[in-house]
Design a protein around this motif. Structure first.
Motif, PDB file in Angstrom:
ATOM      1  N   PRO A  82       1.003   7.711  -7.458  1.00 13.43           N
ATOM      2  CA  PRO A  82       1.031   7.858  -9.083  1.00 13.43           C
ATOM      3  C   PRO A  82       2.199   7.380  -9.686  1.00 13.43           C
ATOM      4  CG  PRO A  82       0.114   9.785  -8.081  1.00 13.43           C
ATOM      5  CD  PRO A  82       0.395   9.034  -7.031  1.00 13.43           C
ATOM      6  N   MET A  83       3.457   7.585  -8.929  1.00 10.19           N
ATOM      7  CA  MET A  83       4.848   7.407  -9.756  1.00 10.19           C
ATOM      8  C   MET A  83       4.781   5.762  -9.697  1.00 10.19           C
ATOM      9  SD  MET A  83       8.422   8.191  -8.158  1.00 10.19           S
ATOM     10  CE  MET A  83       8.708   7.142  -7.017  1.00 10.19           C
ATOM     11  N   TYR A  84       4.390   5.252  -8.675  1.00 10.27           N
ATOM     12  CA  TYR A  84       4.469   3.724  -8.603  1.00 10.27           C
ATOM     13  C   TYR A  84       3.550   2.921  -9.349  1.00 10.27           C
ATOM     14  CZ  TYR A  84       8.187   4.357  -5.063  1.00 10.27           C
ATOM     15  OH  TYR A  84       9.481   4.745  -4.607  1.00 10.27           O
ATOM     16  N   ILE A  85       2.244   3.689  -9.403  1.00 15.31           N
ATOM     17  CA  ILE A  85       1.435   2.962 -10.208  1.00 15.31           C
ATOM     18  C   ILE A  85       1.642   2.978 -11.815  1.00 15.31           C
ATOM     19  CG2 ILE A  85      -1.261   3.644 -11.129  1.00 15.31           C
ATOM     20  CD1 ILE A  85      -1.728   4.364  -8.349  1.00 15.31           C
ATOM     21  N   PHE A  86       2.270   4.378 -12.083  1.00 11.45           N
ATOM     22  CA  PHE A  86       2.845   4.388 -13.570  1.00 11.45           C
ATOM     23  C   PHE A  86       3.970   3.447 -13.851  1.00 11.45           C
ATOM     24  CE2 PHE A  86       1.682   8.863 -12.938  1.00 11.45           C
ATOM     25  CZ  PHE A  86       0.464   8.773 -13.470  1.00 11.45           C
ATOM     26  N   LEU A  87       4.790   3.119 -12.734  1.00 16.22           N
ATOM     27  CA  LEU A  87       5.851   2.006 -12.749  1.00 16.22           C
ATOM     28  C   LEU A  87       5.473   0.650 -12.983  1.00 16.22           C
ATOM     29  CD1 LEU A  87       8.942   1.402 -12.769  1.00 16.22           C
ATOM     30  CD2 LEU A  87       8.823   1.550 -10.460  1.00 16.22           C
ATOM     31  N   GLY A  88       4.335   0.468 -12.323  1.00 15.47           N
ATOM     32  CA  GLY A  88       3.616  -0.799 -12.328  1.00 15.47           C
ATOM     33  C   GLY A  88       3.129  -1.189 -13.532  1.00 15.47           C
TER      34      GLY A  88
ATOM     35  N   LYS B 270      12.607  -1.722  -3.443  1.00 17.70           N
ATOM     36  CA  LYS B 270      13.586  -2.671  -2.702  1.00 17.70           C
ATOM     37  C   LYS B 270      12.764  -3.319  -1.485  1.00 17.70           C
ATOM     38  CE  LYS B 270      17.668  -0.549  -2.484  1.00 17.70           C
ATOM     39  NZ  LYS B 270      18.995  -0.511  -2.614  1.00 17.70           N
ATOM     40  N   ALA B 271      12.374  -2.500  -0.642  1.00 19.37           N
ATOM     41  CA  ALA B 271      11.608  -2.806   0.739  1.00 19.37           C
ATOM     42  C   ALA B 271      10.333  -3.591   0.228  1.00 19.37           C
ATOM     43  CB  ALA B 271      11.489  -1.816   1.549  1.00 19.37           C
ATOM     44  N   ALA B 272       9.612  -3.300  -0.995  1.00 22.16           N
ATOM     45  CA  ALA B 272       8.439  -3.841  -1.318  1.00 22.16           C
ATOM     46  C   ALA B 272       8.723  -5.194  -2.030  1.00 22.16           C
ATOM     47  CB  ALA B 272       7.702  -2.968  -2.348  1.00 22.16           C
ATOM     48  N   LEU B 273       9.658  -5.259  -2.570  1.00 23.33           N
ATOM     49  CA  LEU B 273      10.049  -6.729  -3.166  1.00 23.33           C
ATOM     50  C   LEU B 273      10.662  -7.452  -2.171  1.00 23.33           C
ATOM     51  CD1 LEU B 273      12.540  -5.302  -6.339  1.00 23.33           C
ATOM     52  CD2 LEU B 273      10.141  -6.343  -6.375  1.00 23.33           C
ATOM     53  N   LYS B 274      11.194  -6.982  -1.068  1.00 28.77           N
ATOM     54  CA  LYS B 274      11.573  -7.940   0.041  1.00 28.77           C
ATOM     55  C   LYS B 274      10.334  -8.540   0.691  1.00 28.77           C
ATOM     56  CE  LYS B 274      16.193  -6.002   1.111  1.00 28.77           C
ATOM     57  NZ  LYS B 274      16.752  -5.087   2.169  1.00 28.77           N
TER      58      LYS B 274
ATOM     59  N   ARG C  60       0.833  -1.206  -0.153  1.00 28.70           N
ATOM     60  CA  ARG C  60      -0.092  -0.029   0.245  1.00 28.70           C
ATOM     61  C   ARG C  60       0.728   1.212  -0.004  1.00 28.70           C
ATOM     62  NH1 ARG C  60      -5.087  -1.190   4.053  1.00 28.70           N
ATOM     63  NH2 ARG C  60      -5.908  -2.900   3.011  1.00 28.70           N
ATOM     64  N   HIS C  61       1.890   1.326   0.455  1.00 29.75           N
ATOM     65  CA  HIS C  61       2.999   2.388   0.705  1.00 29.75           C
ATOM     66  C   HIS C  61       3.204   2.894  -0.967  1.00 29.75           C
ATOM     67  CE1 HIS C  61       3.670   0.689   4.467  1.00 29.75           C
ATOM     68  NE2 HIS C  61       3.827   1.954   4.913  1.00 29.75           N
ATOM     69  N   LEU C  62       3.241   1.823  -2.073  1.00 29.87           N
ATOM     70  CA  LEU C  62       3.267   2.224  -3.336  1.00 29.87           C
ATOM     71  C   LEU C  62       2.211   2.563  -4.128  1.00 29.87           C
ATOM     72  CD1 LEU C  62       6.131  -0.614  -4.210  1.00 29.87           C
ATOM     73  CD2 LEU C  62       6.467   1.597  -3.259  1.00 29.87           C
ATOM     74  N   HIS C  63       1.217   2.773  -3.370  1.00 28.48           N
ATOM     75  CA  HIS C  63      -0.255   3.063  -4.178  1.00 28.48           C
ATOM     76  C   HIS C  63      -0.176   4.592  -4.168  1.00 28.48           C
ATOM     77  CE1 HIS C  63      -2.505  -0.992  -2.875  1.00 28.48           C
ATOM     78  NE2 HIS C  63      -1.459  -1.206  -3.697  1.00 28.48           N
TER      79      HIS C  63
END
Length: 309
Positions: free
Chosen positions: A54-60, A294-298, A49-52
């Motif tokens: 715009p920047m990470y939504i576009f990256l996803g 990196k934290a989210a991938l872990k 949820r920390h990656l929700h």
């Protein structure tokens, strides 16, 4: 005039069977790593949820687009390494042509969108929440996916309507428009001009937009008083710039100049770089330079191991 050609032969990389098997193994590994790397980013953005934002939504979405992009050509290329005939149907060739270049066009749009997002976040931080609303974010995501799929209908339809009477051998590993047009029975200069103009306007236009966005970002970063603030801002943009250079550098080298003036080997190597190698490198670039990613991938890895146990 109706085309008499029902299929094309993709020569790919003509060499001995032993070398082709080595190529098959190498590109199979690259393909699997590409799928795993980009899928990991998609899952991280989806589940954390920390990656929700715009920047990470576009990256996803960009990472998922990379999966679609590389899957339009690599499976067929791998199949041809094991095949002696190396044939692809007329319809199959233009379907591959359409989706490969449509998704490539969408990648250019997404790089523009991400550059615009970084411009707003760094140059207009106080207004960012009111400008980058959920509605605008959703609209940009939709545009990023649909833009290329709509625009590339024009060149695909024009080139597919050219008469093809033979030969049907394409000295490439994908159905590239330049060798396709050279196989046509007629010299349709209008279609070639439209296609070349389309490429130049799209690639140069998107590249200039990105350059202007990051030029404004750099000027804004230089005005940040603290060194820590500058490092954080530059770190955020560095990965985006690296991907932009990899993608646009290779694509412009291939398509902005007339393809007929370039050696066939050069065309294959450059196409291989931006269609296979770049999608492999992108997840590494984004994950290695981003602490949140990196934290989210872990977390994704830990969650997967826990569910398996």
């Amino acid at each position: 005039m109706i085309s008499s050609v029902t299929h094309f032969i993709l020569l790919g990389f003509p060499t001995s069977r032993e070398i082709r098997m080595a190529y098959f193994m190498m590109f199979s590994v690259i393909y699997m790593l590409t799928l795993m790397g980009n899928a990991a980013i998609v899952c991280a953005v989806r589940w954390d949820r920390h990656l929700h934002t715009p920047m990470y939504i576009f990256l996803g979405n960009f990472s998922f687009l990379e999966i679609c992009y590389v899957s339009t050509t690599v499976p067929n290329m791998l199949s041809n390494f094991l095949s002696e005939s190396k044939t692809i149907t007329f319809v199959g060739c233009f379907v591959q042509f359409y989706f490969f270049f449509s998704f490539g066009c969408d990648e250019g749009f997404y790089l523009c969108i991400m550059a615009f997002d970084r411009y707003l976040a760094i140059c207009r931080p106080l207004h960012y929440p009111t400008i980058m609303t959920t509605y605008l974010c959703t609209s940009l995501v939709i545009f990023g996916w649909s833009g290329g799929l709509i625009l590339f209908l024009i060149p695909v339809v024009l080139i597919s309507q050219l008469p093809y009477c033979g030969p049907n051998i394409i000295d490439h590993f994908i159905c590239d428009p330049v060798p396709l047009m050279s196989l046509s029975c007629s010299q349709d200069h209008t279609t070639k001009l439209i296609y070349s103009t389309f490429n130049v306007i799209f690639m140069v236009g998107t590249f200039i937009f990105i350059l202007i966005s990051y030029a404004l970002v750099i000027l804004s970063v230089l005005r940040i008083p603290t060194a820590a603030g500058k490092r954080k801002a530059f770190s955020t943009c560095a990965s985006h710039l690296a991907v932009v250079i990899l993608f646009f550098g290779s694509v412009m080298a291939m398509y902005v100049r007339p393809g007929s003036e370039q050696p066939v080997k050069f065309q294959k190597v450059v196409t291989l770089f931006y269609s296979v190698i770049t999608p492999l490198l992108n997840p590494m670039i984004y994950s290695l330079r981003n602490k949140d990613m990196k934290a989210a991938l872990k977390k994704v890895v830990v969650t997967k191991k826990t569910s398996q146990n």
